[in-house]
Motif scaffolding. Structure first.
Motif, short mmCIF file in Angstrom:
data_model
loop_
_atom_site.label_atom_id
_atom_site.label_comp_id
_atom_site.label_asym_id
_atom_site.label_seq_id
_atom_site.Cartn_x
_atom_site.Cartn_y
_atom_site.Cartn_z
N SER A 96 4.78 45.64 -32.27
CA SER A 96 5.78 45.25 -31.15
C SER A 96 6.06 43.97 -30.91
N GLU A 97 7.21 43.72 -30.88
CA GLU A 97 7.58 42.29 -30.42
C GLU A 97 7.87 42.20 -28.95
N GLY A 98 7.75 41.20 -28.51
CA GLY A 98 7.91 40.90 -26.96
C GLY A 98 6.56 41.01 -26.05
N LEU A 99 5.83 41.34 -26.68
CA LEU A 99 4.29 41.65 -25.77
C LEU A 99 3.88 40.18 -25.39
N SER A 100 4.01 39.94 -24.17
CA SER A 100 3.50 38.52 -23.67
C SER A 100 3.12 38.52 -22.48
N GLY A 101 2.24 37.52 -22.16
CA GLY A 101 1.48 37.35 -20.83
C GLY A 101 0.50 36.26 -21.10
N PRO A 102 -0.19 35.88 -19.80
CA PRO A 102 -1.05 34.73 -20.02
C PRO A 102 -2.38 35.16 -20.74
N PHE A 103 -2.78 36.55 -20.86
CA PHE A 103 -3.76 36.65 -21.44
C PHE A 103 -3.51 37.67 -22.55
N VAL A 104 -2.25 37.76 -23.17
CA VAL A 104 -1.87 38.50 -24.39
C VAL A 104 -2.09 37.60 -25.48
N TYR A 105 -2.78 38.08 -26.64
CA TYR A 105 -2.97 37.27 -27.84
C TYR A 105 -2.50 38.34 -29.05
N GLN A 106 -1.30 38.12 -29.34
CA GLN A 106 -0.65 39.17 -30.36
C GLN A 106 -1.26 38.87 -31.72
N THR A 107 -1.89 39.99 -32.19
CA THR A 107 -2.72 39.75 -33.42
C THR A 107 -1.93 40.38 -34.74
N ALA A 108 -0.99 41.26 -34.41
CA ALA A 108 -0.28 41.81 -35.59
C ALA A 108 0.76 40.95 -36.15
N MET A 109 1.22 41.05 -37.19
CA MET A 109 2.41 40.36 -37.87
C MET A 109 3.64 40.99 -37.35
N THR A 110 4.60 40.53 -36.98
CA THR A 110 5.86 41.02 -36.35
C THR A 110 7.02 40.59 -37.28
#
Length: 75
Positions: A61-75
């Protein structure tokens, strides 16, 4: 140390939120790895971030963000 705390019912958004609530009560928990599904990730990202709990969502999923969010999957 690593400990699996996510309940088997985490296949639903409600289950994912329940699992996050369990981790929030554990003082030794520092991060959430997962969930895999986008709807579950979107549901818990804000809640985990507001609790200062790092989250590494594995969904695409795209757009997952925040100060403690570390996107690990390729989008």
């Amino acid at each position: 140390h690593f400990r699996r705390s996510w309940p088997c019912g985490a296949a639903t958004v409600g289950g994912a939120l329940d699992g996050l609530a369990t981790l929030q009560r554990d003082a030794s928990a520092v991060a959430v790895v997962g969930p895999l599904r986008g709807e579950q990730s979107a549901a818990i990202v804000d809640r985990a971030s507001s609790a200062n709990l790092a989250i590494l969502p594995l969904s695409q999923s795209e757009g997952l963000s925040g100060p403690f969010v570390y996107q690990t999957a390729m989008t």
